[in-house]
Design a protein around this motif. Structure first.
Motif, PDB file in Angstrom:
ATOM      1  N   ALA A   1       0.849  -1.204   0.000  1.00 52.20           N
ATOM      2  CA  ALA A   1       0.000   0.000   0.000  1.00 52.20           C
ATOM      3  C   ALA A   1       0.878   1.245   0.000  1.00 52.20           C
ATOM      4  CB  ALA A   1      -0.927  -0.025   1.197  1.00 52.20           C
ATOM      5  N   ALA A   2       1.970   1.210   0.786  1.00 48.72           N
ATOM      6  CA  ALA A   2       2.858   2.377   0.851  1.00 48.72           C
ATOM      7  C   ALA A   2       3.506   2.644  -0.505  1.00 48.72           C
ATOM      8  CB  ALA A   2       3.922   2.153   1.904  1.00 48.72           C
ATOM      9  N   ALA A   3       3.697   1.591  -1.271  1.00 43.87           N
ATOM     10  CA  ALA A   3       4.298   1.763  -2.599  1.00 43.87           C
ATOM     11  C   ALA A   3       3.264   2.190  -3.634  1.00 43.87           C
ATOM     12  CB  ALA A   3       4.942   0.452  -3.039  1.00 43.87           C
ATOM     13  N   GLY A   4       2.025   2.353  -3.199  1.00 42.82           N
ATOM     14  CA  GLY A   4       0.984   2.804  -4.116  1.00 42.82           C
ATOM     15  C   GLY A   4       0.377   1.674  -4.919  1.00 42.82           C
ATOM     16  N   LEU A   5       0.648   0.428  -4.527  1.00 44.29           N
ATOM     17  CA  LEU A   5       0.089  -0.714  -5.256  1.00 44.29           C
ATOM     18  C   LEU A   5      -1.016  -1.353  -4.420  1.00 44.29           C
ATOM     19  CD1 LEU A   5       3.334  -2.364  -6.623  1.00 44.29           C
ATOM     20  CD2 LEU A   5       1.931  -0.585  -7.640  1.00 44.29           C
ATOM     21  N   PRO A   6      -1.992  -1.984  -5.086  1.00 41.04           N
ATOM     22  CA  PRO A   6      -3.087  -2.585  -4.319  1.00 41.04           C
ATOM     23  C   PRO A   6      -2.567  -3.666  -3.376  1.00 41.04           C
ATOM     24  CG  PRO A   6      -3.483  -2.681  -6.703  1.00 41.04           C
ATOM     25  CD  PRO A   6      -2.095  -2.181  -6.518  1.00 41.04           C
ATOM     26  N   ALA A   7      -3.195  -3.788  -2.226  1.00 39.28           N
ATOM     27  CA  ALA A   7      -2.768  -4.790  -1.260  1.00 39.28           C
ATOM     28  C   ALA A   7      -3.223  -6.189  -1.659  1.00 39.28           C
ATOM     29  CB  ALA A   7      -3.323  -4.437   0.113  1.00 39.28           C
TER      30      ALA A   7
ATOM     31  N   LEU B   1      12.859  -9.901 -12.582  1.00 35.45           N
ATOM     32  CA  LEU B   1      11.611 -10.420 -13.150  1.00 35.45           C
ATOM     33  C   LEU B   1      10.656 -10.956 -12.081  1.00 35.45           C
ATOM     34  CD1 LEU B   1       9.841 -11.044 -15.552  1.00 35.45           C
ATOM     35  CD2 LEU B   1      11.168 -13.137 -15.945  1.00 35.45           C
ATOM     36  N   ASP B   2      11.198 -11.679 -11.113  1.00 35.00           N
ATOM     37  CA  ASP B   2      10.324 -12.201 -10.057  1.00 35.00           C
ATOM     38  C   ASP B   2       9.578 -11.065  -9.350  1.00 35.00           C
ATOM     39  OD1 ASP B   2       9.539 -14.668  -8.983  1.00 35.00           O
ATOM     40  OD2 ASP B   2      11.646 -15.269  -8.840  1.00 35.00           O
ATOM     41  N   GLN B   3      10.289  -9.977  -9.115  1.00 36.27           N
ATOM     42  CA  GLN B   3       9.678  -8.842  -8.416  1.00 36.27           C
ATOM     43  C   GLN B   3       8.634  -8.159  -9.310  1.00 36.27           C
ATOM     44  OE1 GLN B   3      12.589  -6.214  -6.721  1.00 36.27           O
ATOM     45  NE2 GLN B   3      13.835  -7.884  -5.949  1.00 36.27           N
ATOM     46  N   LEU B   4       8.963  -8.051 -10.582  1.00 38.57           N
ATOM     47  CA  LEU B   4       7.994  -7.453 -11.505  1.00 38.57           C
ATOM     48  C   LEU B   4       6.716  -8.300 -11.540  1.00 38.57           C
ATOM     49  CD1 LEU B   4       7.217  -5.342 -13.654  1.00 38.57           C
ATOM     50  CD2 LEU B   4       8.309  -6.822 -15.366  1.00 38.57           C
ATOM     51  N   CYS B   5       6.885  -9.632 -11.572  1.00 41.12           N
ATOM     52  CA  CYS B   5       5.712 -10.522 -11.607  1.00 41.12           C
ATOM     53  C   CYS B   5       4.864 -10.350 -10.348  1.00 41.12           C
ATOM     54  CB  CYS B   5       6.151 -11.982 -11.722  1.00 41.12           C
ATOM     55  SG  CYS B   5       6.924 -12.395 -13.292  1.00 41.12           S
ATOM     56  N   ALA B   6       5.526 -10.271  -9.203  1.00 38.89           N
ATOM     57  CA  ALA B   6       4.775 -10.117  -7.943  1.00 38.89           C
ATOM     58  C   ALA B   6       3.978  -8.816  -7.968  1.00 38.89           C
ATOM     59  CB  ALA B   6       5.738 -10.146  -6.761  1.00 38.89           C
ATOM     60  N   ALA B   7       4.610  -7.742  -8.413  1.00 43.25           N
ATOM     61  CA  ALA B   7       3.911  -6.454  -8.473  1.00 43.25           C
ATOM     62  C   ALA B   7       2.786  -6.498  -9.517  1.00 43.25           C
ATOM     63  CB  ALA B   7       4.910  -5.347  -8.802  1.00 43.25           C
ATOM     64  N   ALA B   8       3.074  -7.124 -10.658  1.00 48.18           N
ATOM     65  CA  ALA B   8       2.063  -7.209 -11.728  1.00 48.18           C
ATOM     66  C   ALA B   8       0.820  -7.940 -11.239  1.00 48.18           C
ATOM     67  CB  ALA B   8       2.656  -7.906 -12.946  1.00 48.18           C
ATOM     68  N   ALA B   9       1.026  -9.000 -10.479  1.00 45.24           N
ATOM     69  CA  ALA B   9      -0.124  -9.756  -9.964  1.00 45.24           C
ATOM     70  C   ALA B   9      -0.973  -8.871  -9.037  1.00 45.24           C
ATOM     71  CB  ALA B   9       0.355 -11.006  -9.237  1.00 45.24           C
ATOM     72  N   ARG B  10      -0.312  -8.066  -8.216  1.00 40.73           N
ATOM     73  CA  ARG B  10      -1.044  -7.145  -7.331  1.00 40.73           C
ATOM     74  C   ARG B  10      -1.858  -6.129  -8.131  1.00 40.73           C
ATOM     75  NH1 ARG B  10      -1.158  -7.993  -1.697  1.00 40.73           N
ATOM     76  NH2 ARG B  10       0.153  -9.820  -1.621  1.00 40.73           N
TER      77      ARG B  10
ATOM     78  N   ALA C   1       3.192   4.039 -12.288  1.00 44.26           N
ATOM     79  CA  ALA C   1       2.842   4.401 -13.682  1.00 44.26           C
ATOM     80  C   ALA C   1       2.103   3.247 -14.350  1.00 44.26           C
ATOM     81  CB  ALA C   1       4.103   4.762 -14.464  1.00 44.26           C
ATOM     82  N   LEU C   2       2.583   2.034 -14.081  1.00 47.17           N
ATOM     83  CA  LEU C   2       1.928   0.848 -14.646  1.00 47.17           C
ATOM     84  C   LEU C   2       0.530   0.681 -14.032  1.00 47.17           C
ATOM     85  CD1 LEU C   2       2.015  -1.743 -16.334  1.00 47.17           C
ATOM     86  CD2 LEU C   2       3.231  -2.854 -14.443  1.00 47.17           C
ATOM     87  N   ARG C   3       0.454   0.836 -12.722  1.00 46.00           N
ATOM     88  CA  ARG C   3      -0.859   0.733 -12.050  1.00 46.00           C
ATOM     89  C   ARG C   3      -1.862   1.723 -12.666  1.00 46.00           C
ATOM     90  NH1 ARG C   3      -0.647   4.015  -6.943  1.00 46.00           N
ATOM     91  NH2 ARG C   3      -0.668   5.515  -8.629  1.00 46.00           N
TER      92      ARG C   3
END
Ligand code: 3PY
Length: 278
Positions: free
Chosen positions: A15-21, A43-52, A268-270
């Motif tokens: 949430a602090a990073a501006g991404l959905p929990a 890539l692993d981190q990008l995938c985790a964020a993308a899923a959120r 930006a992606l979100r």
């Protein structure tokens, strides 16, 4: 918070990073993101964020990385299955066909095994040959490989790119050229990658072109025009109207973001995903 801290971190950190929990709903389109635009994020981190964020996949991975998105409930949505084929050197030259066929004979089964639905293909540059000759050559090349794609249920997508700004001399720089090729090949497993950024630069008339040619389109890419940055108000494409058009056409493929983010990349992606959630 660093990206490293973000990954595998708590709900509060997301949430602090501006991404959905928790994974966000993304409407009727299956949205994805191109790996190369976030190359500084592992890539692993990008995938985790993308899923959120609610994305369904990661675009443009090499075979060695195909299975990484699956750890996060995503899939690779567009694979590089024939790295012998490049943007300037592709299907429009008969001398490339044997090597492309050889690569796809390995690369398409590999994509199927990892549940990758699409593999990318390029026309190549004109280098003095006419569009008619290049189209005939491309059709011949695709006719050599379409059976492999059909047998494995993987779609070969020829990308439409601009030749005005980014890829001078690239042959598949107009929708009509791509549609002519796809019609002649006439396979459910050979389609176009309609890159909205590139086609806005070359042609505009996006909504009508997409409506008229949806049958031949297997995949979409995004990117703000001009500059290929965020899908925000500084650029000229009405992304919400485009996304709604594609969803209304009941498009079943992937809609992959391919812009180079300005500012904090994941927010930006979100924001792009939210804009295109229809
Ligand atoms: O290289 C580019 O410009 C692309 O759009 C690749 O997908």
């Amino acid at each position: 918070m660093t990206r490293r801290q973000l990954i595998g971190s708590s709900v509060a950190a997301w949430a602090a990073a501006g991404l959905p929990a928790s994974p966000a709903p993304t409407g009727r389109l299956k949205q994805s993101v191109s790996r190369w635009c976030y190359k500084d994020i592992p890539l692993d981190q990008l995938c985790a964020a993308a899923a959120r964020i609610g994305l369904k996949g990661i675009d443009l991975l090499a075979p060695a990385d195909y299975d990484i998105p699956r750890r996060h409930g995503l899939r690779c949505t567009m694979g590089y299955a024939a790295d012998i084929m490049t943007i300037p050197n592709g299907l429009n030259r008969p001398e490339n066909h044997a090597a492309i066929e050889k690569a796809f004979r390995v690369g398409i089964p590999q994509a199927a095994k990892s549940d990758v639905p699409n593999v990318i293909a390029f026309s190549g540059n004109r280098r003095g040959i006419s569009d008619e000759e290049g189209a005939a050559n491309t059709v011949a090349g695709l006719n050599r490989v379409k059976r492999i794609a059909e047998d494995y249920g993987v779609t070969i997508c020829i990308e439409l790119l601009n030749s005005k700004v980014d890829h001078p001399d690239y042959m598949a720089d107009h929708t009509a050229w791509g549609v002519t090729v796809a019609e002649q090949v006439n396979s459910p497993r050979v389609k176009l990658l309609y890159d909205i950024y590139h086609m806005q630069i070359m042609e505009g008339d996006l909504i009508d072109t997409i409506r008229r040619n949806i049958k031949w389109i297997g995949h979409f890419h995004t990117g703000g025009v001009p500059g290929r940055h965020n899908l925000d108000e500084a650029q000229e494409v009405n992304w919400r109207a485009i996304a709604r058009t594609i969803a209304d056409l009941k498009f079943q493929g992937y809609f992959a973001h391919e812009f180079v983010p300005q500012g904090d990349p994941l927010p930006a992606l979100r924001d792009a995903v939210r804009t295109c959630t229809v």
